[in-house]
Motif scaffolding. Structure first.
Motif, PDB file in Angstrom:
ATOM      1  N   ASP A  27     -32.772 -15.913 -10.096  1.00 15.14           N
ATOM      2  CA  ASP A  27     -33.192 -14.537 -10.406  1.00 15.14           C
ATOM      3  C   ASP A  27     -33.624 -14.447 -11.864  1.00 15.14           C
ATOM      4  O   ASP A  27     -32.966 -14.996 -12.745  1.00 15.14           O
ATOM      5  CB  ASP A  27     -32.038 -13.550 -10.187  1.00 15.14           C
ATOM      6  CG  ASP A  27     -31.708 -13.317  -8.731  1.00 15.14           C
ATOM      7  OD1 ASP A  27     -32.616 -13.433  -7.884  1.00 15.14           O
ATOM      8  OD2 ASP A  27     -30.536 -13.007  -8.435  1.00 15.14           O
ATOM      9  N   ILE A  38     -25.106 -13.087  -9.469  1.00 13.88           N
ATOM     10  CA  ILE A  38     -26.517 -13.329  -9.800  1.00 13.88           C
ATOM     11  C   ILE A  38     -26.819 -14.823  -9.735  1.00 13.88           C
ATOM     12  O   ILE A  38     -26.139 -15.631 -10.364  1.00 13.88           O
ATOM     13  CB  ILE A  38     -26.852 -12.779 -11.201  1.00 13.88           C
ATOM     14  CG1 ILE A  38     -26.484 -11.295 -11.313  1.00 13.88           C
ATOM     15  CG2 ILE A  38     -28.328 -13.020 -11.531  1.00 13.88           C
ATOM     16  CD1 ILE A  38     -27.161 -10.378 -10.308  1.00 13.88           C
ATOM     17  N   ASP A  96     -35.861  -9.511 -11.752  1.00 18.50           N
ATOM     18  CA  ASP A  96     -35.046  -9.195 -10.581  1.00 18.50           C
ATOM     19  C   ASP A  96     -33.779  -8.444 -10.966  1.00 18.50           C
ATOM     20  O   ASP A  96     -33.242  -7.664 -10.186  1.00 18.50           O
ATOM     21  CB  ASP A  96     -34.627 -10.491  -9.858  1.00 18.50           C
ATOM     22  CG  ASP A  96     -35.815 -11.335  -9.444  1.00 18.50           C
ATOM     23  OD1 ASP A  96     -36.734 -10.786  -8.810  1.00 18.50           O
ATOM     24  OD2 ASP A  96     -35.820 -12.543  -9.762  1.00 18.50           O
ATOM     25  N   LYS A 116     -31.080  -4.944  -9.243  1.00 24.68           N
ATOM     26  CA  LYS A 116     -29.723  -5.388  -9.551  1.00 24.68           C
ATOM     27  C   LYS A 116     -29.432  -5.135 -11.031  1.00 24.68           C
ATOM     28  O   LYS A 116     -30.301  -5.337 -11.880  1.00 24.68           O
ATOM     29  CB  LYS A 116     -29.563  -6.883  -9.267  1.00 24.68           C
ATOM     30  CG  LYS A 116     -29.781  -7.266  -7.822  1.00 24.68           C
ATOM     31  CD  LYS A 116     -29.719  -8.778  -7.673  1.00 24.68           C
ATOM     32  CE  LYS A 116     -30.108  -9.206  -6.276  1.00 24.68           C
ATOM     33  NZ  LYS A 116     -30.161 -10.678  -6.179  1.00 24.68           N
TER      34      LYS A 116
END
Length: 172
Positions: A26, A22, A69, A94
């Motif tokens: 994000d 990640i 996100d 995600k």
């Protein structure tokens, strides 16, 4: 900054795994109230919003309203009666989630003082994978680590080499 003890060892492994998958650019919805690991994520440049302590078994409003996100869930799903339901409601593409693994030599965790601090589930890795896949997630990466203690006895010895935590990166 992080020593090799609980919970710092867990935080170190979790942060390393999070960084692998990640980007700090994000936005993250972290399931659960603001906590020490939320602060660590923020200190490491992540934009994190937490849920507000609502019962995620029945109230998905913060998950549905989020345009983050990524959703993170660190040691949350074992406390839910039906984690499948909230997993289905996540709009993010995600997911990074960790759980304590079921240990054959120890019963499920149950706080003697806090009625909310109990594990309804302690999964085996394949059970958690199956739950995620059934909820529409495709697992991209996983990791496990142990949680040894400095006590003497059979269980502490088993904890030296028996994985206690499992973390997953998944996408829709």
């Amino acid at each position: 900054m992080y020593e090799n003890n609980f919970p710092n060892k867990r935080y170190k492994h979790t942060l390393t795994f999070l960084r692998k998958h990640i980007s700090p650019s994000d936005s993250i919805l972290d399931l659960g109230v603001d906590n020490p690991f939320s602060a660590i994520m923020k200190q490491n440049g992540y934009k994190v919003t937490n849920t507000q302590g609502e019962d995620l078994d029945v109230d998905f409003s913060s998950v549905k309203a989020s345009d983050s996100d990524v959703v993170t869930a660190f040691e949350i799903f074992e406390h839910l009666v039906a984690p499948y339901n909230v997993l289905k409601e996540i709009k993010a593409t995600k997911l990074v989630a960790s759980i304590p693994l079921r240990l054959w030599f120890s019963s499920a965790y149950r706080s003697k003082t806090d009625p909310w601090d109990r594990h309804f589930h302690e999964f085996e890795d394949w059970q958690f994978d199956w739950l995620l896949e059934k909820a529409g997630w495709k697992i991209k990466d996983t990791a496990k680590w142990t949680n040894p203690t400095k006590k003497i006895g059979v269980r502490p010895l088993l904890r030296l080499f028996t994985p206690r935590y499992y973390i997953v990166y998944a996408e829709r």
